[in-house]
Design an enzyme around this catalytic site. Structure first.
Site: not given
Length: 556
Positions: A185, A301, A215-216, A228, A116
């Site tokens: 991001r 992912d 992504k995503h 996460h 990444d």
């Protein structure tokens, strides 16, 4: 009867032995890529097929024996995570060693080596690699060329280490401004502009010789939750989804992006099962492949994320569901045990379910075909990177010049009552910030400066401690320049209100924090995380060295 049975048993064993070990091609055979990929998968064992669909990371500074055992088994792909990349020489040596191990297998298939390296604050390969202004800074300048060259220089650096796949660009929209997982991001909130900039980023990556991965999918921007730790639920209807989240992907699909990452995100009004998109056949097969015509590979992912396992309940079931949904590579940040159920149960299922076997075989074909298309063209990342030449490629000298220029194009003026800030206007200047480049850039331009260092990740208690100290430092100064990267830094900046000082606020990370400082004399936004180029650019603007033209790439 016994004699005939014995002959039949020998014949069956002979046929099994032929099917298991017959081989008339390797990865490097001179055949058209599609023909060769099919011949390879037709000759592969179940172990070899399933192994090509797996991508594992490793926890230490270099791969351990367990990962090499997986490579010996036929593991198709590895991931370089951020906790093992400070020593770039060791990264290059590790890639070389893993590729050599992989090419000893009977089909001699090289590994996809991914990381990444998005730019901005997602930078898994560390060491001397560039800390760049990032996607939202690109969105603020608005130039597709900035996106193309950002990817190009980022990928030239990682290519020198033998990394051949980058999990970027991120085309999640900046829809939820409270998001801490996406934030800067994102290129911004305009779906078409994000699509254009994402496509340019993918093109720049390809030109540098690294496979881009968009992504995503289908979009992580409209949630403040981090997959996460839990499964984010995005409660929008299909029409909103089609006109917003889906748009950037249409640009990338049109440009034939070779890889796409599926996200652990639930859209219950679209897939009523509530499954995360990464485990949803509707999203990945029915929509992405069949309706939108996407032809590249699909990568999950990280399956160690709660967003995947909470729905599937077990890791082996999550891997099974991910393949059945349409993923071709299953990513795990950790290296599982060789007898882990995610391996044994799904390998057993391949022998009992023709449908599952065919899906795994199809996934392995797609992975091998992508590798053939990549490694049998010029310009691919070296299989055996030269660790001794790392210093010649990293940092990229051309990239250093470009990223400073790009940072200057991105700086956005939220408010400017004093411009330029000359030494005469400023008087004595007091600096409050976290990064050394901020202090050095200001001191190179202004005399008679004082400074107060604040930890980048200061908590609320530390912020209050700084506030309690400030009055004893700022009394003899006329202008205070404070660098703000988070809410706790903002507490410190807001304390300076009504202190009868000229206050200049530099928002170096969270752009929406700029709205708190309408009382300040000047407020600048750079969108960037610990980026020396952006800090230099903001101080340069204050000093009148150029005109800032950046525009916030989102609606307030």
């Amino acid at each position: 009867m016994k004699k005939h049975f014995s002959r039949l048993a020998v014949l069956i064993l002979s046929l099994l032995n032929f099917n298991l070990f017959a081989q008339d091609v390797t990865f490097w055979s001179n055949l058209p890529n599609d023909v060769l990929a099919k011949k390879i998968v037709d000759q592969m064992t179940d172990v070899e097929l399933y192994s090509q669909t797996l991508m594992f990371g490793w926890a230490g500074a270099e791969p351990d024996e367990l990962l090499y055992q997986w490579v010996d088994r036929g593991l198709g792909n590895v991931k370089v995570f951020g906790w093992n990349t400070d020593d770039l020489y060791l990264v290059a040596k590790s890639v070389t060693s893993l590729q050599k191990a992989s090419l000893k297998n009977r089909f001699q298939i090289p590994l996809l080596v991914a990381t990444d390296q998005e730019g901005g604050w997602i930078r898994h390969v560390k060491g001397e690699t560039a800390v760049t202004p990032g996607n939202m800074a690109i969105g603020a300048s608005g130039y597709p060329a900035d996106s193309w060259y950002s990817a190009y220089y980022i990928c030239r650096e990682i290519k020198a280490l033998g990394i051949n796949m980058n999990f970027a660009p991120t085309v999640d929209l900046y829809t939820n401004h409270k998001s801490t997982i996406i934030g800067t991001r994102s290129f911004g909130d305009d779906p078409d502009k994000v699509g254009v900039l994402g496509a340019a980023f993918a093109s720049g990556s390809t030109a540098a010789g690294v496979l881009p991965t968009v992504k995503h999918f289908p979009g992580h921007g409209d949630t403040s939750l981090d997959s996460h730790g839990r499964l984010p639920v995005i409660d929008i209807d299909f029409d909103t989804f089609k006109d917003r989240e889906l748009v950037p992907y249409l640009y990338l699909i049109k440009e034939k992006v070779p890889a796409l990452m599926s996200g652990h995100l639930s859209y219950p009004k679209i897939d009523t099962s509530g499954a995360p998109a990464s485990l949803s056949k509707f999203f990945l097969t029915d929509l992405l492949r069949n309706q939108l015509g996407y032809e590249g590979i699909i990568i999950t992912d990280d399956m160690m994320m709660v967003g995947a396992t909470i729905y599937a309940q077990t890791m082996s079931n999550a891997f099974k569901m991910a393949l059945e949904a349409g993923n071709d590579i299953i990513l795990s940040s950790t290296t599982p045990r060789l007898n882990d159920s995610l391996w044994t149960k799904n390998l057993d299922l391949m022998s009992t379910s023709p449908e599952f076997h065919e899906r795994v075989k199809d996934a392995a074909y797609r992975v091998i075909k992508l590798k053939l298309d990549y490694f049998k063209t010029k310009g691919y990342a070296p299989l055996y990177p030269d660790s001794e030449s790392v210093d010649n490629a990293i940092p990229d000298k051309e990239g250093e010049k470009f990223f400073l220029e790009q940072a200057c194009r991105s700086i956005t003026v939220n408010k400017a009552e004093t411009y330029p800030l000359t030494q005469e206007k400023a008087g004595r200047i007091f600096l409050i910030g976290s990064m050394e480049r901020f202090f050095t850039a200001a001191k190179q331009r202004y005399k008679n400066t004082g400074q107060f260092y604040v930890k980048y990740d200061a908590g609320p208690n530390e912020a209050q401690w700084v506030i309690d100290q400030l009055d004893g430092f700022i009394g003899g100064y006329d202008t205070i320049v404070v660098c703000v990267s988070n809410e706790n830094h903002a507490l410190i900046a807001n304390y300076l209100k009504n202190k009868k000082k000229r206050v200049i606020v530099l928002c170096a990370m969270a752009p929406t924090l700029a709205d708190q400082f309408d009382w300040a004399d000047t407020v600048l936004i750079s969108y960037s995380w610990r980026c020396d180029y952006s800090l230099e650019a903001m101080i340069g603007y204050l000093n009148g060295e150029y005109k800032a033209v950046g525009v916030k790439p989102y609606k307030d």
